[in-house]
Write a protein that holds these residues in place. Structure first.
Motif, PDB file in Angstrom:
ATOM      1  N   ARG A  68       0.826  -1.211   0.000  1.00 13.68           N
ATOM      2  CA  ARG A  68       0.000   0.000   0.000  1.00 13.68           C
ATOM      3  C   ARG A  68       0.862   1.263   0.000  1.00 13.68           C
ATOM      4  O   ARG A  68       0.480   2.283  -0.563  1.00 13.68           O
ATOM      5  N   ASN A  73      -0.677   3.332  -6.035  1.00 15.84           N
ATOM      6  CA  ASN A  73      -1.392   3.766  -7.238  1.00 15.84           C
ATOM      7  C   ASN A  73      -0.947   3.003  -8.476  1.00 15.84           C
ATOM      8  O   ASN A  73      -1.291   3.365  -9.593  1.00 15.84           O
ATOM      9  N   LYS A  74      -0.186   1.946  -8.265  1.00 12.60           N
ATOM     10  CA  LYS A  74       0.335   1.139  -9.361  1.00 12.60           C
ATOM     11  C   LYS A  74      -0.789   0.377 -10.041  1.00 12.60           C
ATOM     12  O   LYS A  74      -1.615  -0.259  -9.394  1.00 12.60           O
ATOM     13  N   LYS A  75      -0.842   0.429 -11.368  1.00 15.57           N
ATOM     14  CA  LYS A  75      -1.833  -0.327 -12.118  1.00 15.57           C
ATOM     15  C   LYS A  75      -1.368  -1.772 -12.266  1.00 15.57           C
ATOM     16  O   LYS A  75      -0.238  -2.036 -12.682  1.00 15.57           O
ATOM     17  N   GLU A 106      -7.850  -4.455 -15.020  1.00 11.14           N
ATOM     18  CA  GLU A 106      -6.786  -3.581 -14.539  1.00 11.14           C
ATOM     19  C   GLU A 106      -7.320  -2.718 -13.398  1.00 11.14           C
ATOM     20  O   GLU A 106      -8.386  -2.130 -13.505  1.00 11.14           O
ATOM     21  N   MET A 107      -6.583  -2.692 -12.292  1.00 10.96           N
ATOM     22  CA  MET A 107      -6.951  -1.868 -11.148  1.00 10.96           C
ATOM     23  C   MET A 107      -5.681  -1.425 -10.455  1.00 10.96           C
ATOM     24  O   MET A 107      -4.585  -1.908 -10.773  1.00 10.96           O
ATOM     25  N   THR A 108      -5.801  -0.514  -9.511  1.00 11.75           N
ATOM     26  CA  THR A 108      -4.624  -0.112  -8.745  1.00 11.75           C
ATOM     27  C   THR A 108      -4.312  -1.192  -7.714  1.00 11.75           C
ATOM     28  O   THR A 108      -5.176  -2.000  -7.344  1.00 11.75           O
ATOM     29  N   MET A 109      -3.071  -1.189  -7.242  1.00  8.30           N
ATOM     30  CA  MET A 109      -2.690  -2.156  -6.218  1.00  8.30           C
ATOM     31  C   MET A 109      -3.544  -1.972  -4.962  1.00  8.30           C
ATOM     32  O   MET A 109      -3.922  -2.953  -4.306  1.00  8.30           O
ATOM     33  N   THR A 110      -3.874  -0.735  -4.642  1.00  8.20           N
ATOM     34  CA  THR A 110      -4.739  -0.473  -3.489  1.00  8.20           C
ATOM     35  C   THR A 110      -6.108  -1.103  -3.683  1.00  8.20           C
ATOM     36  O   THR A 110      -6.658  -1.727  -2.755  1.00  8.20           O
ATOM     37  N   GLU A 111      -6.677  -0.979  -4.878  1.00  6.96           N
ATOM     38  CA  GLU A 111      -7.980  -1.589  -5.163  1.00  6.96           C
ATOM     39  C   GLU A 111      -7.899  -3.109  -5.079  1.00  6.96           C
ATOM     40  O   GLU A 111      -8.816  -3.772  -4.563  1.00  6.96           O
ATOM     41  N   ASP A 137       5.830  -5.641 -14.692  1.00  8.37           N
ATOM     42  CA  ASP A 137       4.784  -4.837 -14.047  1.00  8.37           C
ATOM     43  C   ASP A 137       5.152  -4.336 -12.660  1.00  8.37           C
ATOM     44  O   ASP A 137       4.545  -3.388 -12.164  1.00  8.37           O
TER      45      ASP A 137
END
Length: 325
Positions: A68, A73-75, A106-111, A137
């Protein structure tokens, strides 16, 4: 199978049991390249290296909190399924079985971490993209692991073709399959459970042909959508007289094997292995393997291209004799 082939398979089973396969998967704490090649690679048998990656910074650092902070914000590309069976066999509402690939989103690492921790009833996420996703990635994480496994690179005399990152739900299952790679599998956090079957037991590993499909989610509803011939996965060996989306796949669940339907499976040598945090497994090419994991388990694996030598020729002959494809 004809009586002659059945007798040949019986002899192979007896001889491999006596000469090739021991009672358990070997374990060691330290391994040198020559010993690794001589005792395991040349014999095409697995070995567990306890604590083999325990000194890597990743083993001390990697967890949800760290990701986190570093990758917030990493995709990332996430495989989503309603049942944890990505690249496996699932029945549709009418009882027809398909080989179903996951929906990729595809989502952010947080998601992703939010989805993982929410543990929704029918939304099971897994980072499992096998395109050397750690180097492609997640390059920010490479400083915490080795770019290759030194004893393996020396023994194989090559660098890995791919370095993959894995993180997912404890309900996610990797169905029984084999790979044309020498695999060094390293658990960074949590644990992984493997069921291993040697390639010499191919006669006792049942296959069926399945139409390929993909999971598709609309709001909270999941559908299994068959793929047409233009959208099937590449790299699959298919007979010339078979539909292009007709895939041979192992049809038995090693966790709940139906021995009434597939009695010969009982003869297969089944090795159960648990890798803990900091452990490594050498998984030889062409060995069948089924994988489950603890929740939020993190792992990295290194794929080295196998040598397409006499071992591969013998395996292809065994496939043909058993009519597996």
């Amino acid at each position: 199978m004809t009586d002659i082939i059945l007798e040949a398979c019986r002899i192979l089973h007896e001889e491999s049991s006596a000469l090739y396969l021991g009672g358990d998967v070997a374990e060691t704490n330290l391994i040198e390249p020559l010993q690794f090649y001589r005792d395991y690679v040349s014999k095409n048998i697995p070995v567990i290296i306890r604590g083999g990656c325990a000194k890597w910074p990743a083993v001390q650092k990697w967890n949800s909190h760290y990701f986190r902070k570093v990758l917030f914000n990493k995709k990332v590309t996430v495989a989503l399924t309603p049942n944890g069976l990505a690249d496996g066999i699932t029945q549709d509402a009418n009882g027809k079985e398909y080989f179903v690939m996951p929906q990729e989103l595809e989502m952010t690492m947080t998601e992703f971490l939010d989805t993982l921790e929410a543990k929704s009833e029918n939304l099971i996420p897994y980072i499992q993209r096998q395109n050397s996703n750690l180097t492609e990635d997640f390059s920010e994480l490479m400083r915490d692991v080795e770019s290759d496994v030194s004893f393996a690179s020396q023994a194989f005399n090559k660098k890995p073709d791919a370095v993959n990152f894995w993180m997912g739900d404890d309900r996610a299952v990797t169905s029984m399959h084999k790979d044309p790679y020498e695999n060094i599998y390293c658990v960074i956090d949590g644990h992984k459970d493997f069921i291993l079957i040697p390639p010499t037991d191919l006669p006792y590993v049942p296959y069926k042909r399945y139409t390929q499909a993909i999971f598709q989610r609309t709001e909270n509803k999941w559908d299994i959508v068959p793929l047409d011939t233009d959208h099937v996965k590449c790299g699959i060996d298919i007979k010339d007289d078979s539909p292009a989306n007709d895939l041979p796949w192992i049809c038995i669940d090693p966790l709940k094997p139906n021995l009434l339907k597939y009695p010969s499976y009982e003869k297969a040598h089944k090795f159960k292995v648990r890798l803990h945090k900091g452990d490594c497994l050498y998984l030889p090419s062409l060995w069948f393997h089924h994988v489950t994991q603890s929740h939020g388990c993190i792992a990295v694996n290194y794929w080295y291209d196998m040598e397409f030598d006499i071992k591969y020729c013998y395996f292809k002959m065994l496939e043909a004799l058993c009519d597996k494809y």
